[in-house]
Write an enzyme that holds these catalytic residues in place. Sequence first.
Site, PDB file in Angstrom:
ATOM      1  CB  THR A  49     -11.476   1.348   2.069  1.00 21.32           C
ATOM      2  OG1 THR A  49     -11.058  -0.406   1.497  1.00 21.32           O
ATOM      3  CG2 THR A  49     -11.265   2.526   2.972  1.00 21.32           C
ATOM      4  CB  CYS A  50     -12.654  -0.597  -3.258  1.00 21.83           C
ATOM      5  SG  CYS A  50     -10.333  -0.519  -3.288  1.00 21.83           S
ATOM      6  CB  SER A 107       0.374   6.585   1.531  1.00 15.09           C
ATOM      7  OG  SER A 107       0.386   6.807   0.768  1.00 15.09           O
ATOM      8  CD  GLN A 108      -6.047   5.238  -2.310  1.00 13.78           C
ATOM      9  OE1 GLN A 108      -5.828   4.959  -2.451  1.00 13.78           O
ATOM     10  NE2 GLN A 108      -7.804   5.897  -2.571  1.00 13.78           N
TER      11      GLN A 108
END
Length: 432
Positions: A49-50, A107-108
């Site tokens: 992820t980022c 929550s992502q």
Amino acid sequence: MTLWVLGLNHQTAPMELRERASFVGDALPRALDSLRNLPNVNEAALLSTCNRTELYAETTNAQMLLNWLEQHRPGLQNHLYQYSDAAAVRHLFRVATGLDSMVLGESQILGQVKDSWSMARTHGTLGNTLDRLFQHSFSVAKHARTNTRIGTNPVSIASTAVRLAQDAFSPLNESTVLLIGTGETIQLAAKHLSEGRVQRLLIANRTHAKAQMLASQHGGYALPLTELNLHLAEADIIFSATAAPTPIVTQSNVESALHIRKRKPMLLFDLAIPRDIETEVGTLTDAYLYTIDDLERAVEENRRSRREAAETAEAIIELQVKRYMDTLQAHAHQAPLRRLRTFGTTTRDELLTRARQQLANGRPAGEVLEQLAHGLTNRLLHPPTAALREAALANNTELVRAAEQLFPEKPGYHHPTLQTTIVKTDETDPAS
């Protein structure tokens, strides 16, 4: 085989390094294909992820994973963390729950963990161990979020402002929202607003192309900043976050807009430093102005609430880690138990078939039964007896102690002298 996780995140590496470490687009499936071909790596999954890049694997050689990562993403060694077994399980549970995120409780990340699991399954790098681990992490995250308030209160300025707007103008699908600027704060606000299905979204920016790009992403309308005052009266809610040195929304502008709106209330959020909206706007009747200071107080209260919820979530995770490791240990012990049972039933069937054949050939039943009993005894007891003798010679007290627990000596019982009885048969019994 040991479960390992190697990775870096926002706590161990700066943004430019996290960008270099990521596996995006076609790079992710190519990396999984490469991991699948590594010797001594049974299973693997990549979470990218980022804010983090993490490699989960079951392997006997963690150094091989480090070498692989250095080959594909060089220069990360000083920023990596690594966990094994229970620590690796705990880490994934914390990640999936949002306890390891830059924004506590967001929550992502759970969706991103699920994407990582799905990608590994698709490319055949996921086996029983990681599949069970990832699926358990989903259950743990759901349990923690259901039983605590870890994700209920917004903890960013933009999300808090949107929540206040939703409370004031519910539902948003009957409201027009004006966003001024296209920076990170406005982008986050646009995301939350589009998720809230706002009726109409206007985006004004000094660089019109940037406004158009953001508008296209969220179904909005782009405006040049020079036309801002022409559209103020259309907005029920205004979010402003630019880098302008002086206010771009003045008291007189808002007063004119309220007049056109026939005093219909306006809600304004000044998310900029220095301020984008003149403070005098807050003195106008029917204009409700919130500044960063106002929102920061609400955000800090929400952060405190999440920190308290995080303590409860951590306790839930510790319990789930113990349960998972207990289950894993039970599964590990099932394999030798299955082999033991298979050995016993195979031996029984083989000797029983021979006994039936001997009975069919007319051999006396007593002799057949005696040979069957001795054959079973010798065949079943020979492997553990030999192993215990070797353990005693090697001073392996652990195995001897295990045997004593399995076969405790009863009070008043004396073991007979170990003897080997040979039963003469028509053919040599290979079990004897």
